[in-house]
Design a protein around this motif. Structure first.
Motif, short mmCIF file in Angstrom:
data_model
loop_
_atom_site.label_atom_id
_atom_site.label_comp_id
_atom_site.label_asym_id
_atom_site.label_seq_id
_atom_site.Cartn_x
_atom_site.Cartn_y
_atom_site.Cartn_z
N ALA A 15 -17.47 -27.77 25.42
CA ALA A 15 -16.60 -28.81 24.84
C ALA A 15 -17.23 -30.19 24.98
O ALA A 15 -17.17 -31.00 24.05
CB ALA A 15 -15.24 -28.78 25.52
N ASN A 18 -20.63 -31.74 22.59
CA ASN A 18 -20.56 -32.44 21.31
C ASN A 18 -20.47 -33.94 21.59
O ASN A 18 -19.57 -34.38 22.31
CB ASN A 18 -19.32 -31.96 20.53
CG ASN A 18 -19.15 -32.68 19.22
OD1 ASN A 18 -18.79 -33.86 19.20
ND2 ASN A 18 -19.40 -31.97 18.14
N ASN A 20 -19.46 -36.57 19.86
CA ASN A 20 -18.19 -37.21 19.51
C ASN A 20 -17.08 -36.81 20.46
O ASN A 20 -16.24 -37.63 20.85
CB ASN A 20 -17.77 -36.86 18.08
CG ASN A 20 -18.63 -37.54 17.05
OD1 ASN A 20 -19.12 -38.64 17.26
ND2 ASN A 20 -18.83 -36.88 15.92
N ARG A 21 -17.07 -35.54 20.87
CA ARG A 21 -16.04 -35.05 21.78
C ARG A 21 -16.24 -35.68 23.17
O ARG A 21 -15.27 -36.05 23.83
CB ARG A 21 -16.10 -33.53 21.86
CG ARG A 21 -14.81 -32.93 22.22
CD ARG A 21 -14.63 -31.47 21.87
NE ARG A 21 -15.76 -30.62 21.72
CZ ARG A 21 -16.14 -30.05 20.56
NH1 ARG A 21 -15.45 -30.25 19.46
NH2 ARG A 21 -17.18 -29.27 20.52
N LEU A 24 -14.99 -39.19 23.00
CA LEU A 24 -13.53 -39.17 22.99
C LEU A 24 -13.01 -38.93 24.41
O LEU A 24 -12.10 -39.64 24.88
CB LEU A 24 -13.02 -38.10 22.04
CG LEU A 24 -11.51 -37.90 21.95
CD1 LEU A 24 -10.81 -39.17 21.49
CD2 LEU A 24 -11.19 -36.76 20.99
N TYR A 25 -13.57 -37.96 25.11
CA TYR A 25 -13.17 -37.67 26.48
C TYR A 25 -13.37 -38.89 27.38
O TYR A 25 -12.49 -39.25 28.16
CB TYR A 25 -13.95 -36.47 27.01
CG TYR A 25 -13.58 -36.10 28.43
CD1 TYR A 25 -12.41 -35.40 28.70
CD2 TYR A 25 -14.40 -36.44 29.50
CE1 TYR A 25 -12.05 -35.06 30.00
CE2 TYR A 25 -14.05 -36.10 30.80
CZ TYR A 25 -12.88 -35.42 31.04
OH TYR A 25 -12.54 -35.09 32.33
N THR A 56 -10.63 -34.86 12.37
CA THR A 56 -11.72 -34.56 13.30
C THR A 56 -11.29 -34.88 14.73
O THR A 56 -11.58 -34.11 15.66
CB THR A 56 -12.99 -35.33 12.93
OG1 THR A 56 -13.31 -35.05 11.58
CG2 THR A 56 -14.16 -34.95 13.81
N HIS A 59 -9.14 -32.10 15.90
CA HIS A 59 -9.96 -30.93 16.25
C HIS A 59 -10.60 -31.11 17.63
O HIS A 59 -10.57 -30.20 18.47
CB HIS A 59 -11.04 -30.70 15.19
CG HIS A 59 -12.06 -29.69 15.60
ND1 HIS A 59 -11.80 -28.34 15.63
CD2 HIS A 59 -13.34 -29.85 16.04
CE1 HIS A 59 -12.89 -27.70 16.06
NE2 HIS A 59 -13.83 -28.59 16.31
N HIS A 60 -11.17 -32.28 17.87
CA HIS A 60 -11.82 -32.54 19.16
C HIS A 60 -10.81 -32.51 20.31
O HIS A 60 -11.11 -31.98 21.39
CB HIS A 60 -12.56 -33.87 19.15
CG HIS A 60 -13.80 -33.87 18.31
ND1 HIS A 60 -14.65 -32.79 18.24
CD2 HIS A 60 -14.33 -34.81 17.50
CE1 HIS A 60 -15.67 -33.08 17.44
NE2 HIS A 60 -15.48 -34.30 16.97
N LEU A 61 -9.62 -33.05 20.08
CA LEU A 61 -8.58 -33.00 21.12
C LEU A 61 -8.19 -31.57 21.44
O LEU A 61 -8.00 -31.21 22.60
CB LEU A 61 -7.34 -33.79 20.66
CG LEU A 61 -7.49 -35.30 20.64
CD1 LEU A 61 -6.29 -35.93 19.95
CD2 LEU A 61 -7.68 -35.86 22.04
N GLU A 63 -10.11 -28.92 21.14
CA GLU A 63 -11.21 -28.32 21.90
C GLU A 63 -11.19 -28.77 23.37
O GLU A 63 -11.42 -27.96 24.27
CB GLU A 63 -12.56 -28.67 21.26
CG GLU A 63 -12.79 -28.01 19.91
CD GLU A 63 -12.87 -26.50 20.00
OE1 GLU A 63 -13.52 -25.98 20.93
OE2 GLU A 63 -12.27 -25.83 19.14
N LEU A 64 -10.93 -30.06 23.60
CA LEU A 64 -10.85 -30.56 24.97
C LEU A 64 -9.67 -29.93 25.71
O LEU A 64 -9.78 -29.59 26.88
CB LEU A 64 -10.73 -32.09 24.97
CG LEU A 64 -11.98 -32.85 24.52
CD1 LEU A 64 -11.66 -34.33 24.35
CD2 LEU A 64 -13.13 -32.66 25.49
#
Length: 102
Positions: A15, A18, A20-21, A24-25, A56, A59-61, A63-64
């Protein structure tokens, strides 16, 4: 000896692999640290600083969240995220274990 769930740790590292992820985290961590009273992070505050569209981000949220790195919940019309402190501790223990520290 520390017992780790290798499948869970693989999900965490995947996770965060990535860019971007990861960004974001890290933004959620930063917002949570500056939100003294609630510890909540409003996702709408973060999305302005990232060059990523809403689908997007969503989606990333997800996955986290699936990796148990964050918790999300709706508060009215806002989506709020919080860091899973227990998972942070588990990852920290894993990294300390493999760096030779105890």
């Amino acid at each position: 000896m520390y017992k780790m769930d290798t499948k869970q740790m693989a999900k965490v590292f995947k996770a965060l692999s990535n860019p971007n992820r990861l960004e974001l985290y890290l933004q959620i961590v930063k917002q949570q640290e500056t939100s003294y009273n609630t510890g909540d992070c409003l996702i709408c505050d973060i999305t302005k600083s990232l060059n990523i569209g809403a689908p997007t981000i969503s989606h990333h949220l997800k996955e986290l969240s699936n990796a148990n790195l964050i918790f999300t919940e709706r508060k009215g019309k806002y989506l709020v995220a919080r860091i899973n402190e227990d998972m942070v501790k588990e990852v920290n223990e894993l990294l300390k274990l493999h760096s030779g520290e105890s």
